[in-house]
Design a protein around this motif. Structure first.
Motif, short mmCIF file in Angstrom:
data_model
loop_
_atom_site.label_atom_id
_atom_site.label_comp_id
_atom_site.label_asym_id
_atom_site.label_seq_id
_atom_site.Cartn_x
_atom_site.Cartn_y
_atom_site.Cartn_z
N MET A 40 0.86 -1.27 0.11
CA MET A 40 0.10 0.04 0.05
C MET A 40 0.91 1.18 0.00
O MET A 40 0.43 2.31 -0.69
N ARG A 41 2.09 1.24 0.70
CA ARG A 41 2.95 2.45 0.60
C ARG A 41 3.64 2.58 -0.69
O ARG A 41 3.70 3.71 -1.15
N LEU A 42 3.84 1.46 -1.14
CA LEU A 42 4.58 1.56 -2.47
C LEU A 42 3.75 1.90 -3.55
O LEU A 42 4.13 2.61 -4.34
N SER A 43 2.34 1.48 -3.60
CA SER A 43 1.60 1.99 -4.55
C SER A 43 1.08 3.52 -4.36
O SER A 43 0.72 4.33 -5.39
N SER A 44 1.13 4.00 -3.37
CA SER A 44 0.97 5.59 -3.05
C SER A 44 2.09 6.42 -3.43
O SER A 44 1.79 7.60 -3.63
N ILE A 45 3.47 6.02 -3.74
CA ILE A 45 4.27 6.73 -4.16
C ILE A 45 4.23 7.23 -5.60
O ILE A 45 3.89 6.56 -6.45
#
Length: 109
Positions: free
Chosen positions: A104-109
């Motif tokens: 989820m964190r990587l997809s929001s970058i």
């Protein structure tokens, strides 16, 4: 535990004797756990504004993680028997949750 006891002579002439001790007891005894002072400090801290804020955040983070484990990842019931196998199931569930957080964190970058 620590046990504190009043002297019997002091209890004999005390005006609050009937409120403090029963008919069978001759003196007052108070029993406290060795960590009771720390428990009292924690209870008092939770009544402050900072303590209330920290406690409210707990519902959003820690408790939410356990609820997701139970509802979304099948941790409500153990699938296998034995401490090692159940521990393995818990660790795998935690690993999956961590992978989901990373994704989820990587997809929001």
């Amino acid at each position: 535990y620590r046990e504190y006891r009043c002297f019997e002579e002091l209890c004999l002439h005390c005006p609050f004797k009937d409120k403090c001790i029963s008919d069978k007891a001759r003196y007052k005894t108070v029993r406290r756990h060795v960590w009771e002072d720390h428990k009292d400090d924690n209870k008092n801290f939770l009544k402050t504004e900072k303590g209330k804020g920290i406690y409210n955040r707990r519902k959003e983070t820690v408790e939410r993680s356990f609820a997701d484990s139970k509802n979304l990842h099948g941790l409500r019931y153990a699938r296998m028997r034995g401490l090692n196998k159940v521990s393995e199931q818990c660790l795998l569930t935690a690993a999956v949750q961590n992978m989901k957080k990373i994704a989820m964190r990587l997809s929001s970058i």
